[in-house]
Design an enzyme around this catalytic site. Structure first.
Site, PDB file in Angstrom:
ATOM      1  N   ASP A 142      -0.598  -7.641   1.551  1.00 17.58           N
ATOM      2  CA  ASP A 142       0.018  -6.313   1.569  1.00 17.58           C
ATOM      3  C   ASP A 142       1.535  -6.423   1.670  1.00 17.58           C
ATOM      4  O   ASP A 142       2.118  -6.242   2.731  1.00 17.58           O
ATOM      5  CB  ASP A 142      -0.547  -5.505   2.753  1.00 17.58           C
ATOM      6  CG  ASP A 142      -0.196  -4.012   2.662  1.00 17.58           C
ATOM      7  OD1 ASP A 142      -0.340  -3.326   3.692  1.00 17.58           O
ATOM      8  OD2 ASP A 142       0.219  -3.586   1.571  1.00 17.58           O
ATOM      9  N   SER A 187       4.279   2.036   8.290  1.00 15.54           N
ATOM     10  CA  SER A 187       3.950   0.978   7.317  1.00 15.54           C
ATOM     11  C   SER A 187       5.190   0.486   6.585  1.00 15.54           C
ATOM     12  O   SER A 187       6.043   1.275   6.170  1.00 15.54           O
ATOM     13  CB  SER A 187       2.965   1.525   6.284  1.00 15.54           C
ATOM     14  OG  SER A 187       1.680   1.597   6.821  1.00 15.54           O
ATOM     15  N   GLY A 214       3.007   6.003   8.868  1.00 11.26           N
ATOM     16  CA  GLY A 214       4.424   6.291   8.619  1.00 11.26           C
ATOM     17  C   GLY A 214       5.312   5.132   9.015  1.00 11.26           C
ATOM     18  O   GLY A 214       6.464   5.054   8.617  1.00 11.26           O
ATOM     19  N   HIS A 262       0.822  -1.228   0.000  1.00 11.31           N
ATOM     20  CA  HIS A 262       0.000   0.000   0.000  1.00 11.31           C
ATOM     21  C   HIS A 262       0.846   1.264   0.000  1.00 11.31           C
ATOM     22  O   HIS A 262       0.352   2.351  -0.288  1.00 11.31           O
ATOM     23  CB  HIS A 262      -1.028  -0.007   1.142  1.00 11.31           C
ATOM     24  CG  HIS A 262      -0.510   0.347   2.487  1.00 11.31           C
ATOM     25  ND1 HIS A 262      -0.370  -0.583   3.489  1.00 11.31           N
ATOM     26  CD2 HIS A 262      -0.123   1.522   3.033  1.00 11.31           C
ATOM     27  CE1 HIS A 262       0.090   0.013   4.576  1.00 11.31           C
ATOM     28  NE2 HIS A 262       0.248   1.299   4.337  1.00 11.31           N
TER      29      HIS A 262
END
Lengths: 364, 241
Positions: free
Chosen positions: B91, B184, B182, B42
């Site tokens: 993801d 991720s 932030g 993402h």
């Protein structure tokens, strides 16, 4: 302002708000389909709204049936209607806000949560003759697309539909839970349901991989790629990609019996003749297998009296000119057996990982 | 990272910062090989062109470039073909650097789990990142100790989403220590009992809102589930297949 690439940056004099289509799944069944930001909960984009606390809170609250139009009110806050002419947001009427808050705020209190602080009803206009504000139509859908509607009309979260627990007041969420009734495909031999789009897509989803079986009809001299394309057997593991998903070059090299180098050329296992084997080829092989670096290499005599004819691959004479090729592309078949009748046996060892020398402790 | 603390240089030598102009730091990432980095899919939404990105390693304070820092361009980005934006499943993405990093005390790869090797529920592991701290964005790398949470316990926190086998949960019921925006793509690592090496089990992926109200654990991409896929992407890119 929403500064999209290429758009002129708006100056303070003109208002640059514009309408955008609603993409928040929760509110895709509203009587309007465009919105504008910021919304009434202080979110600046739909993406922020979709990950917001309120986007989880309201659907859960709707399940308690505290107010028939709660979901509609929640959406007028999350994705306010955008007036196509003025590009301004259209607020919910004060009565809609008051009814929602009065009926549902106490339910939140029971679980120790509070009503969203940004939603002060006094900010919204009283519904009256020449005031533009939103009220629900009598037939507005009480459930959102993220809900399952019980036969009784109540809404439960879609994750509760056919989850084995009775969540609707009339237990209707556990009716018709067969795969077919839900427009899904039943994995044979199990109760698991998968979407039709997942069948023969190259990703096994059923426990026994049936969704990836019988997906292609290849000729005898062909093999099926992972995406079920057919490729001639002679092209398998030759170092060049023939399947569009390159799966004819997957898993071509292995260390069978723990260390004997084996190559699946033309979809048949071959040993590698040790004549002309080099240290660089050992290095390449361990790296290609994701096993790090060579720990030991041995040239193993072929045990005598091996049943049937052993199949050999030989190091290509100009393998050094084929840089960038995988090992299977550096080997070739020859009309003769392996003179030394020795196979390559390789042990690899993982390179250092997960260590942190700089975080060392210093004895005092 | 909410509820964490400032980390020390060299404590997490596999942590990297995925940066793109003009924002600078966008996401965390994790070094798994001399030319290979993992992050989440993402992070590339709307920006999956390799030349928009660079990777910064061996840094602790984003605002103070140090001698241990190494910066690399991105040669390729491979997002998992089944990544779905709506439910944030699958993801994960593999990022190839434009040239190898130099292995130092401050830049070192983490171990990948063996297929089937999962962290045990209720064991303590670490998350790190330069993401939101609840009240501000830090310059210095933050670290937080979190507990692995079983899928069933985790599912009870997320009515609206399904916790799939591609996900892993860690943190605390009250969300006292958690990852945030932030972070991720950054690592969830656990120390192996023998030998004291660290293994990467999760990549920070999603959770409930974290900077205004803390609720529930964080959800991480389950790296163990993707180990074969990761090795395959490295193989295919290495040999231009």
């Amino acid at each position: 302002c929403i500064s999209t690439p290429g758009a002129t940056l708006c100056d303070t004099r003109n208002n640059c708000s514009r309408c955008e289509p609603i993409t928040l799944e929760l509110c895709m069944n509203l009587p309007y389909n465009s919105t504008t930001y910021p919304n009434y909960l202080g979110h600046s984009t739909q993406r922020e709204s979709s990950g917001s606390w309120e986007a989880s809170l309201f659907p859960a609250l709707v399940q308690t049936n505290c107010y028939k139009y709660l979901m509609f009110f929640a959406c007028t806050m999350l994705v306010p209607k955008c007036d196509a002419h003025t590009h301004q947001r259209v607020p919910p009427c004060r009565s809609l806000c008051r009814n929602s808050k009065e009926r549902c705020e106490s339910v939140l209190g029971v679980v120790g949560l509070v009503w969203p602080e940004d939603s002060d009803c006094n900010q919204f206009p009283e519904d009256g003759h020449n005031v533009t504000c939103l009220l629900p139509d009598p037939d507005v859908d009480e459930c959102s697309p993220s809900h399952f509607k019980c036969r009784s009309g109540r809404c439960v979260l879609s994750s509760k539909h056919c989850d084995g627990h009775m969540d609707c007041d009339d237990d209707s969420d556990e009716d018709n839970c067969g795969c077919v009734e839900r427009g899904l495909w039943a994995c044979p031999g199990t109760r698991q349901c998968i979407k039709h789009t997942m069948i023969c897509d190259g990703f096994p989803d059923c426990p026994l991989l049936e969704d990836e079986r019988n997906c292609s009809v290849c000729n005898d001299n062909e093999l099926s790629c992972n995406n079920h394309q057919c490729v001639h057997r002679t092209l398998w593991c030759d170092g060049k990609k023939h399947c569009s998903d390159s799966s004819d070059e997957w898993d071509c090299v292995s260390l069978s019996e723990g260390s004997i180098l084996t190559v699946f050329r033309t979809a048949v296992d071959y040993q590698v003749c040790a004549d002309d084997w080099t240290a660089e080829l050992s290095q390449l092989t361990c790296s290609q297998l994701g096993l790090g670096v060579p720990a030991s290499v041995a040239l193993i005599p072929d045990p005598p009296g091996v049943p049937g004819r052993r199949r050999w691959l030989h190091v290509h004479p100009d393998w050094r000119q084929r840089n960038g090729s995988a090992l299977q592309g550096l080997l070739e078949k020859r009309g003769h057996a392996c003179y030394s009748r020795k196979r390559v046996s390789l042990q690899c060892t993982k390179e250092d990982c997960g260590l942190r020398p700089a975080a060392r402790v210093y004895k005092r | 990272i909410l509820g964490g603390r400032v980390s020390r240089p060299g404590r997490w030598p596999w942590q990297c910062s995925l940066q793109s102009d003009p924002s600078g730091h966008i996401c965390g990432c994790v070094l798994i090989g001399k030319k290979w980095v993992l992050t989440v899919a993402h992070c590339f939404e709307g920006r999956n062109s390799a030349d928009l990105w660079e990777v910064v390693l061996g840094i602790n304070n984003l605002d103070h470039p140090s001698v241990t820092m190494q910066t690399r361009g991105v040669a390729s980005v491979t997002v998992h073909p089944r990544y779905t934006r709506a439910v944030v499943d699958y993801d994960i993405s593999v990022v190839e650097l434009d040239r190898e990093v130099e292995i130092t005390g401050y830049v070192r790869p983490v171990c990948l789990p063996e297929p089937g090797q999962l962290p045990v529920a209720d064991t303590y592991c670490y998350i790190t990142g330069w993401g939101h701290m609840g009240n501000r964005m830090p310059f210095k790398l933050q670290e937080g100790e979190v507990r692995i949470i079983s899928v069933s316990q985790c599912q009870s926190h997320f009515d609206m989403k399904t916790i799939t086998s591609r996900m892993l949960c860690a943190g605390y019921e009250a969300g006292t220590v958690d990852s945030c925006m932030g972070d991720s793509g950054g690592p969830l690592v656990c120390e192996e009992a023998r030998g004291g090496s660290w293994t990467l089990y999760g990549l920070t992926s999603w959770g409930s809102v974290c900077f205004s109200k803390v609720l529930g654990p964080g959800v991480y991409a389950n790296v163990t589930h993707f180990t074969p896929w990761i090795h395959r992407q490295i193989y295919l890119h290495t040999f231009h297949l």
